[in-house]
Design an enzyme around this catalytic site. Sequence first.
Site: not given
Length: 422
Positions: A123, A228
Amino acid sequence: MKLDTSHMRYLTADDFKVLQAVEQGSRNHEVVPTQLIHNISGMRSASGTNRSISDLAKLSLVSKLRNSKYDGYRLTYNGYDYLALKSMLNRDTLYSVGTTIGVGKESDIYQVSDRSGESKVLKIHRLGRTSFHTIKNNRDYLRNGQSASWMHLSKLAANKEYQFMTMLYDRNFEVPQPFDNSRHCVLMEHIRGYPMRRLGKHKNLPKLYSDLMCFIVKLANHGLIHCDFNEFNIMIKDEPEGEDDPGYVVIDFPQCISIQHQDAAYYFKRDVDCIRRFFKKKLKYEPQEDATFLDTDGFGDGFKYPHPVFERDIERCDNLDELVKASGFTKKHPGDRDLELAVQSMRDEEYTKERQNEDDSDYEVQNESDYSAYSDSSDISDDELSDSESEGDEENERIIEAISNGVSNLKIDSLGNYILEE
């Protein structure tokens, strides 16, 4: 912004010395003078430094700012990518880079492998890529005459996520195993599965619902709130490993906050409501409170409470927020504050858009790659990327003009970046 590693094999040790020198010089300079690059790199001759700079510029690993008052260069995201990958190669945690898994508003996701051929996920954080058009509205620290490099904030976000994942994985939370972190990159376990937003049916919906609610409570009991926690950041495994495996994995942690945060109760409730809303609209599952049940070890059907409540169910058992210095626990230095504002403003903006879209239409199952769960909750197009980069170039052009004309509102922040004060 694509990751092209085809030229890495042709770079010499001297090239990486020069590239790293540009990185170090960027801490105090928007444009690093060529002489300073030579001094930091430790190269014997200036001609060797200039030759390496020329080769790096041809590959777009460094760039020269037009109309600059002095001869110098700045590090590009491509050059930053190469430095991060080189560090992982030297530590033997990464060997090859494969295809793109996903491109989101805050990161790029790639399938990679180590020397043994084991598949992993890389990532690459790229904060600020899509937020230039709202930068003056969303970043109050810019209005106060301050600034921060998006490259530096991307590094802080990656470091934070790696710390969170390491702490949580060591405590048996359902998160991917983190392997390495370098600059703005995080190397983690490759989960075979799909995002929960694609879930159409499940063999035991009440258990999945209860497990997800228990994850939120368990995380808060350890001192953290995800902020989130939704169907985009939960992966459903293709094949759970054993009876004790809950069958899901939670991803994306840079925005976690402490339960001592002033808005902790609000963000906790928002995480809970995201799961409740998804199960109600997509899976037609909405548990109701039943006073006849006394079991409080879970939530939903068969348990006393249909969902957790911050004031009632949270009881601290660990201090992860203190260990990783999560937002809200202690007073932050300016770099952490910039990161929190940058990440959270994008989260809140995306959350508002998701809620508006849900009011207009019901959930739809889309045909996507199984790897799309690693990407952010909204994808961006190449046109949007180019627009963001062009706006960044326009800002640089205004700064150059201000330097040339001696405009009084030109300032230098603590990181050495030029900013125009409104």
